[in-house]
Design a protein around this motif. Structure first.
Motif, PDB file in Angstrom:
ATOM      1  N   GLN A   1      33.340  38.149  67.387  1.00 11.39           N
ATOM      2  CA  GLN A   1      33.033  36.739  67.602  1.00 11.39           C
ATOM      3  C   GLN A   1      31.837  36.251  66.778  1.00 11.39           C
ATOM      4  O   GLN A   1      31.432  35.094  66.901  1.00 11.39           O
ATOM      5  CB  GLN A   1      32.782  36.488  69.090  1.00 11.39           C
ATOM      6  CG  GLN A   1      33.982  36.749  69.981  1.00 11.39           C
ATOM      7  CD  GLN A   1      35.160  35.849  69.651  1.00 11.39           C
ATOM      8  OE1 GLN A   1      34.986  34.719  69.225  1.00 11.39           O
ATOM      9  NE2 GLN A   1      36.367  36.358  69.848  1.00 11.39           N
TER      10      GLN A   1
ATOM     11  N   ARG B   1      30.062  34.555  63.991  1.00 14.63           N
ATOM     12  CA  ARG B   1      30.570  33.496  63.119  1.00 14.63           C
ATOM     13  C   ARG B   1      30.005  33.601  61.704  1.00 14.63           C
ATOM     14  O   ARG B   1      28.804  33.814  61.518  1.00 14.63           O
ATOM     15  CB  ARG B   1      30.247  32.121  63.722  1.00 14.63           C
ATOM     16  CG  ARG B   1      31.134  31.787  64.922  1.00 14.63           C
ATOM     17  CD  ARG B   1      30.722  30.484  65.556  1.00 14.63           C
ATOM     18  NE  ARG B   1      29.418  30.614  66.178  1.00 14.63           N
ATOM     19  CZ  ARG B   1      29.208  31.047  67.420  1.00 14.63           C
ATOM     20  NH1 ARG B   1      30.237  31.377  68.174  1.00 14.63           N
ATOM     21  NH2 ARG B   1      27.994  31.127  67.907  1.00 14.63           N
TER      22      ARG B   1
ATOM     23  N   ILE C   1      32.834  30.040  61.539  1.00 10.76           N
ATOM     24  CA  ILE C   1      34.121  30.530  62.035  1.00 10.76           C
ATOM     25  C   ILE C   1      33.968  31.972  62.509  1.00 10.76           C
ATOM     26  O   ILE C   1      33.426  32.809  61.769  1.00 10.76           O
ATOM     27  CB  ILE C   1      35.193  30.480  60.928  1.00 10.76           C
ATOM     28  CG1 ILE C   1      35.264  29.089  60.280  1.00 10.76           C
ATOM     29  CG2 ILE C   1      36.554  30.893  61.483  1.00 10.76           C
ATOM     30  CD1 ILE C   1      35.707  27.989  61.219  1.00 10.76           C
TER      31      ILE C   1
ATOM     32  N   LYS D   1      38.736  35.390  63.542  1.00  6.20           N
ATOM     33  CA  LYS D   1      39.671  34.341  63.125  1.00  6.20           C
ATOM     34  C   LYS D   1      39.974  34.424  61.629  1.00  6.20           C
ATOM     35  O   LYS D   1      40.948  33.821  61.152  1.00  6.20           O
ATOM     36  CB  LYS D   1      39.111  32.959  63.451  1.00  6.20           C
ATOM     37  CG  LYS D   1      38.801  32.722  64.918  1.00  6.20           C
ATOM     38  CD  LYS D   1      40.034  32.737  65.780  1.00  6.20           C
ATOM     39  CE  LYS D   1      39.687  32.357  67.223  1.00  6.20           C
ATOM     40  NZ  LYS D   1      40.879  32.424  68.111  1.00  6.20           N
TER      41      LYS D   1
ATOM     42  N   ASP E   1      35.596  33.581  74.921  1.00  6.96           N
ATOM     43  CA  ASP E   1      35.655  34.869  74.228  1.00  6.96           C
ATOM     44  C   ASP E   1      34.285  35.275  73.717  1.00  6.96           C
ATOM     45  O   ASP E   1      33.856  36.429  73.866  1.00  6.96           O
ATOM     46  CB  ASP E   1      36.641  34.801  73.060  1.00  6.96           C
ATOM     47  CG  ASP E   1      38.086  34.821  73.525  1.00  6.96           C
ATOM     48  OD1 ASP E   1      38.327  35.147  74.704  1.00  6.96           O
ATOM     49  OD2 ASP E   1      38.969  34.501  72.707  1.00  6.96           O
TER      50      ASP E   1
ATOM     51  N   GLY F   1      41.769  26.487  68.154  1.00  9.76           N
ATOM     52  CA  GLY F   1      42.186  27.704  67.478  1.00  9.76           C
ATOM     53  C   GLY F   1      43.332  27.506  66.505  1.00  9.76           C
ATOM     54  O   GLY F   1      43.398  28.152  65.453  1.00  9.76           O
ATOM     55  N   ARG F   2      44.250  26.588  66.830  1.00  6.85           N
ATOM     56  CA  ARG F   2      45.398  26.367  65.954  1.00  6.85           C
ATOM     57  C   ARG F   2      44.955  25.816  64.601  1.00  6.85           C
ATOM     58  O   ARG F   2      45.501  26.185  63.568  1.00  6.85           O
ATOM     59  CB  ARG F   2      46.386  25.411  66.621  1.00  6.85           C
ATOM     60  CG  ARG F   2      47.181  26.023  67.769  1.00  6.85           C
ATOM     61  CD  ARG F   2      48.235  25.061  68.278  1.00  6.85           C
ATOM     62  NE  ARG F   2      49.023  25.649  69.342  1.00  6.85           N
ATOM     63  CZ  ARG F   2      50.021  25.013  69.964  1.00  6.85           C
ATOM     64  NH1 ARG F   2      50.333  23.773  69.596  1.00  6.85           N
ATOM     65  NH2 ARG F   2      50.691  25.611  70.920  1.00  6.85           N
TER      66      ARG F   2
ATOM     67  N   VAL G   1      42.032  26.267  63.179  1.00  9.68           N
ATOM     68  CA  VAL G   1      41.374  27.342  62.452  1.00  9.68           C
ATOM     69  C   VAL G   1      42.424  28.257  61.825  1.00  9.68           C
ATOM     70  O   VAL G   1      42.304  28.661  60.651  1.00  9.68           O
ATOM     71  CB  VAL G   1      40.437  28.143  63.375  1.00  9.68           C
ATOM     72  CG1 VAL G   1      39.889  29.368  62.654  1.00  9.68           C
ATOM     73  CG2 VAL G   1      39.284  27.263  63.866  1.00  9.68           C
ATOM     74  N   LYS G   2      43.454  28.573  62.598  1.00 10.57           N
ATOM     75  CA  LYS G   2      44.532  29.419  62.075  1.00 10.57           C
ATOM     76  C   LYS G   2      45.202  28.762  60.874  1.00 10.57           C
ATOM     77  O   LYS G   2      45.512  29.422  59.876  1.00 10.57           O
ATOM     78  CB  LYS G   2      45.551  29.687  63.180  1.00 10.57           C
ATOM     79  CG  LYS G   2      46.641  30.672  62.802  1.00 10.57           C
ATOM     80  CD  LYS G   2      47.551  30.970  63.988  1.00 10.57           C
ATOM     81  CE  LYS G   2      48.614  31.981  63.611  1.00 10.57           C
ATOM     82  NZ  LYS G   2      49.498  32.282  64.776  1.00 10.57           N
TER      83      LYS G   2
ATOM     84  N   VAL H   1      42.885  29.017  57.811  1.00 17.57           N
ATOM     85  CA  VAL H   1      42.929  30.353  57.215  1.00 17.57           C
ATOM     86  C   VAL H   1      44.220  30.531  56.417  1.00 17.57           C
ATOM     87  O   VAL H   1      44.211  31.069  55.301  1.00 17.57           O
ATOM     88  CB  VAL H   1      42.798  31.429  58.303  1.00 17.57           C
ATOM     89  CG1 VAL H   1      43.091  32.810  57.737  1.00 17.57           C
ATOM     90  CG2 VAL H   1      41.401  31.392  58.926  1.00 17.57           C
TER      91      VAL H   1
END
Length: 349
Positions: free
Chosen positions: A222, A224, A243, A247, A299, A328-329, A331-332, A335
């Motif tokens: 976790q 960042r 981030i 991730k 988390d 989170g979506r 960030v995904k 990436v």
């Protein structure tokens, strides 16, 4: 090639010369402290070569420690009354005469751990020899996690474990800043097995951009990392963001490091949340306090409780040094775009 393995020097144990030489079944000993040993292998760095069983001479004379030959001899199972462990022994030609003298201090000069690590100051009983072949794979031994992560300071890079409260580190925004608190906790193999989400993330050299990091960097999941990219601007409306390393897994050179070994996590708390430099890569200092903790997700909060149970989360309330995405979506998706477009995570600072 240098090989580093984790274990204990025999002089930090009560193992006798006879046990070290003959692996006497039923003999007992205790280990008082752990260590690492680094030796050179001029032939094949993927294996630790053994010795010639008939005359105790090294099979590979280019495998040396402090200039003299070192070799694996045998691996034995030991028991602490409840659990079994495997320990390999390295013989060392301390006097440089070309052979491993016995019985004596050259036998089982260093004990290498394979898999779980036997406890300190606990009676261990020798069992059966499990391997006595010509060599062993390096990957089966427990290596040192990493040398200390180097943090940039006004006096240059310094290993994080040598820093003290009051020392200053360089930050991206505010120059030298004093350390207020240093968190440190070692996670043993058993705990990592029980909590696999705490395995470190390895960021290989240049994975974030040229020279970032300058050599492999390992951080907690976790933790960042600072990201600056046009893709960040398009996704979040800001130029820069922080981030979690977990991730970023999937970007070339960033992965969960699942090598079985203990890991020591350290974190630096400054007066404010800052971006500092670890192995040349921009990463956050510790962000804590009740309001800031709400902004980073459960988390990350749980990870801090697991890694630093003594940290007082009721005090020290900084603002985040950069935007921290909550979805989170997105960030995904960010990436995935970076991977597709082969873009550096950190544009030139």
């Amino acid at each position: 090639m240098a090989i580093t393995v984790y274990g204990a020097f025999r002089n930090a144990t009560t193992m006798s010369d006879n046990t070290a030489t003959y692996a006497t079944n039923g003999a007992t000993f205790q280990i008082s402290s752990y260590s690492t040993i680094t030796f050179e292998d001029g032939a094949d760095g993927s294996i630790i070569d053994g010795d010639n069983a008939s005359n105790e001479s090294p099979n590979d004379t280019t495998q040396t420690y402090s200039g003299n030959a070192i070799a694996w001899d045998w691996t034995v199972q030991v028991n602490d009354g409840t659990n079994n462990y495997e320990i390999g022994v390295l013989d060392y030609d301390d006097d440089g005469d070309g052979s491993f003298d016995y019985p004596g201090g050259e036998q089982a000069y260093f004990l290498v751990f394979f898999g779980d690590i036997p406890p300190l100051n606990t009676t261990l009983t020798i069992g059966t020899i499990t391997d006595n072949g010509p060599s062993i794979d390096v990957d089966t031994a427990v290596p040192c996690f990493v040398e200390g992560t180097e943090i940039e300071t006004p006096n240059g890079p310094v290993a994080i474990e040598t820093l003290q409260v009051g020392d200053k580190v360089m930050t991206l925004d505010n120059g030298p800043q004093a350390i207020r608190w240093i968190g440190c906790r070692e996670l043993g193999l058993r705990e990592l097995v029980l909590k696999p989400r705490l395995h470190p993330i390895r960021i290989v050299a240049d994975a974030l951009g040229p020279g970032m990091p300058s050599r492999d960097l390992c951080v907690s999941p976790q933790h960042r990392m600072f990201v600056r990219s046009p893709i960040v601007k398009r996704m979040f409306g800001v130029d820069e963001a922080l981030i979690p390393a977990i991730k970023l897994v999937g970007i070339p050179g960033i992965f969960v490091d699942r090598i079985s070994q203990p890991v020591t996590y350290l974190h630096l708390l400054l007066d404010n949340h800052e971006v500092l430099f670890a192995e040349g890569a921009p990463a956050e200092s510790l962000l804590t306090g009740p309001e800031a903790m709400k902004s980073i997700g459960e988390d990350a909060r749980q990870e801090l409780r697991d890694i630093f149970p003594d940290l007082d989360l009721e005090h020290h309330v900084p603002e985040a040094a950069r935007y921290i995405p909550q979805k989170g979506r997105k960030v995904k998706s960010m990436v995935a775009r970076m991977i597709k477009n082969d873009k550096d995570l950190v544009a030139e600072l």
